[in-house]
Design a protein around this motif. Sequence first.
Motif, short mmCIF file in Angstrom:
data_model
loop_
_atom_site.label_atom_id
_atom_site.label_comp_id
_atom_site.label_asym_id
_atom_site.label_seq_id
_atom_site.Cartn_x
_atom_site.Cartn_y
_atom_site.Cartn_z
N ASN A 51 0.78 -0.97 0.00
CA ASN A 51 0.06 0.01 -0.06
C ASN A 51 0.91 1.00 0.04
O ASN A 51 1.93 1.36 0.82
CB ASN A 51 -1.05 0.03 1.27
CG ASN A 51 -2.00 -1.05 1.08
OD1 ASN A 51 -2.45 -1.28 0.00
ND2 ASN A 51 -2.37 -1.43 2.26
N VAL A 52 0.59 2.34 -0.80
CA VAL A 52 1.10 3.22 -0.98
C VAL A 52 0.42 4.62 -0.88
O VAL A 52 -0.99 4.39 -1.28
CB VAL A 52 2.17 3.49 -2.13
CG1 VAL A 52 3.35 2.57 -2.13
CG2 VAL A 52 1.19 3.45 -3.47
N TRP A 53 0.72 5.59 -0.71
CA TRP A 53 -0.24 7.05 -0.50
C TRP A 53 -0.29 7.63 -1.99
O TRP A 53 0.64 7.67 -2.32
CB TRP A 53 0.18 8.17 0.72
CG TRP A 53 -0.88 9.26 0.54
CD1 TRP A 53 -0.57 10.36 0.07
CD2 TRP A 53 -1.85 9.24 0.99
NE1 TRP A 53 -1.65 11.47 0.57
CE2 TRP A 53 -2.44 10.49 0.89
CE3 TRP A 53 -2.59 8.33 2.00
CZ2 TRP A 53 -3.55 10.86 1.69
CZ3 TRP A 53 -4.04 8.65 2.38
CH2 TRP A 53 -4.29 9.92 2.31
N ASP A 54 -1.28 7.91 -2.55
CA ASP A 54 -1.88 8.29 -3.51
C ASP A 54 -2.04 9.70 -3.60
O ASP A 54 -3.53 9.85 -2.94
CB ASP A 54 -2.70 7.79 -4.55
CG ASP A 54 -2.80 8.23 -5.91
OD1 ASP A 54 -2.52 9.30 -6.24
OD2 ASP A 54 -2.91 7.22 -6.98
N SER A 55 -1.31 10.79 -3.78
CA SER A 55 -1.55 12.29 -3.41
C SER A 55 -2.65 12.67 -4.46
O SER A 55 -3.50 13.49 -3.90
CB SER A 55 -0.33 13.05 -3.60
OG SER A 55 0.29 12.85 -4.91
N GLY B 124 -5.96 10.94 -2.75
CA GLY B 124 -6.03 11.46 -1.67
C GLY B 124 -6.42 10.02 -0.57
O GLY B 124 -7.21 9.98 0.34
N ASP B 125 -5.74 8.95 -0.99
CA ASP B 125 -5.91 7.69 -0.27
C ASP B 125 -4.94 6.75 -0.46
O ASP B 125 -3.67 6.73 -1.54
CB ASP B 125 -7.39 7.15 -0.82
CG ASP B 125 -7.98 5.95 0.19
OD1 ASP B 125 -7.60 5.95 1.20
OD2 ASP B 125 -8.99 5.59 -0.40
N SER B 126 -4.93 5.80 0.28
CA SER B 126 -3.92 4.62 0.19
C SER B 126 -4.47 3.62 -1.04
O SER B 126 -5.44 3.15 -0.99
CB SER B 126 -3.87 3.76 1.44
OG SER B 126 -3.07 2.75 1.42
N ILE B 127 -3.53 3.19 -1.87
CA ILE B 127 -3.73 2.38 -2.91
C ILE B 127 -2.65 1.21 -2.87
O ILE B 127 -1.79 1.31 -2.37
CB ILE B 127 -3.79 3.10 -4.59
CG1 ILE B 127 -2.29 3.66 -4.61
CG2 ILE B 127 -4.62 4.08 -4.37
CD1 ILE B 127 -2.03 4.15 -6.11
N SER B 128 -3.08 0.18 -3.53
CA SER B 128 -2.35 -1.09 -3.58
C SER B 128 -1.41 -1.11 -4.93
O SER B 128 -2.11 -0.67 -6.05
CB SER B 128 -3.26 -2.26 -3.74
OG SER B 128 -2.49 -3.50 -3.61
N GLU B 129 -0.31 -1.12 -4.65
CA GLU B 129 0.64 -1.08 -6.01
C GLU B 129 1.60 -2.29 -5.91
O GLU B 129 1.92 -2.99 -4.87
CB GLU B 129 1.55 0.11 -5.71
CG GLU B 129 2.79 0.26 -6.84
CD GLU B 129 2.21 0.83 -8.10
OE1 GLU B 129 2.99 1.44 -8.77
OE2 GLU B 129 0.83 1.03 -8.19
N VAL B 130 1.81 -2.86 -7.08
CA VAL B 130 2.52 -4.29 -7.50
C VAL B 130 3.70 -3.95 -6.78
O VAL B 130 4.48 -2.77 -7.15
CB VAL B 130 2.55 -4.65 -8.85
CG1 VAL B 130 3.41 -5.78 -9.09
CG2 VAL B 130 1.24 -4.90 -9.41
N GLY C 182 9.05 7.04 -11.72
CA GLY C 182 7.76 7.04 -12.44
C GLY C 182 7.32 5.68 -12.89
O GLY C 182 6.23 5.70 -12.99
N GLU C 183 8.20 4.63 -12.86
CA GLU C 183 7.47 3.28 -13.11
C GLU C 183 6.55 2.54 -12.16
O GLU C 183 5.53 1.88 -12.52
CB GLU C 183 8.76 2.59 -13.39
CG GLU C 183 8.27 1.03 -14.05
CD GLU C 183 9.60 0.24 -14.23
OE1 GLU C 183 9.47 -1.00 -14.33
OE2 GLU C 183 10.84 0.90 -14.39
N ASN C 184 6.94 3.01 -10.85
CA ASN C 184 6.11 2.00 -9.83
C ASN C 184 6.11 3.30 -8.38
O ASN C 184 7.15 3.60 -8.02
CB ASN C 184 6.93 0.87 -9.24
CG ASN C 184 6.36 0.00 -8.34
OD1 ASN C 184 6.21 0.30 -7.13
ND2 ASN C 184 5.94 -1.14 -8.70
N LYS C 185 4.91 3.16 -7.96
CA LYS C 185 4.50 4.24 -7.12
C LYS C 185 5.29 4.03 -5.80
O LYS C 185 5.69 4.78 -4.84
CB LYS C 185 2.97 4.37 -6.67
CG LYS C 185 2.29 4.88 -7.85
CD LYS C 185 1.01 5.27 -7.65
CE LYS C 185 0.25 6.00 -8.60
NZ LYS C 185 0.37 5.33 -9.89
#
Length: 261
Positions: free
Chosen positions: A43-47, A50-56, A217-220
């Motif tokens: 999980n990372v913060w997506d500015s 405005g929420d936490s998202i799941s990233e590979v 920029g390839e992976n959050k």
Amino acid sequence: MKKLIIISVTLVTFCLFFAGKNRPVHLFMAGDSTMALKPLYKNVWDSIAGDSISEVFPERGWGQLLPEFFYQNIVIEDYAQNGRSSRTFIEQGWWKKILDNVQAEDYVVIQFGHNDSAEDRPDRYTPPKQYVENLTCFVDEVKAKGAIPIICTSVVRRRFDSKGVFQDSHGEYVELARQVAKDKNVLMIDMYERSKQLLIDLGKDQSASLFLHIEAGENKIFPQGKIDNTHFKETGARIMASLFVEGLKENNVKPLIKEIK
């Protein structure tokens, strides 16, 4: 009533016996981060959202990809842990977890050296003499359980000089692992030599695709990018697992190779 009890006990005994006989062969993995299970997502913060998202999560250990090569009659139990040396794997109880679960005719793959050789990291460093003692202990304790140890030398780091010539980064620990396998007369798969030759064949530039090289920029998870020449992307981990499988074939480990897809 007594006769009924005897019959019931007999049936239970037979069931337990055949259940044990039908248990798949287990392949236990004892090692470091290059072999370990990695999370599929983080999980990372997506500015923007405005929420936490799941990233590979792009990193994989080669033990994590090993089940792809076997039918379900082989069960892979990957106990490898990030940052562990042979010493800390014992001290932190991971080796005991394997011994508590391993059974006769199972296999235990042992790969340490990356962290043992890190003299600048006292939290993991293992002096050569103790490293040999630890590997020897692993082998003896696996054999005492009726299981089969397989010593693996460490997979290589990607390290080339300015002229594109491969550079070693494990010192004497690779040869020490080979010597323990020879002295104890146990199976040895030389993952170091196999992976070294692979990287030399691919060359400095092409070999980068196996490792955790992430563009900005390839992976959050790594927004600024990342260059890691120790750990693998999925493709690299899969190829390293295939080198191990090739080693099983060359050593003619029949109970395992007959279950290779």
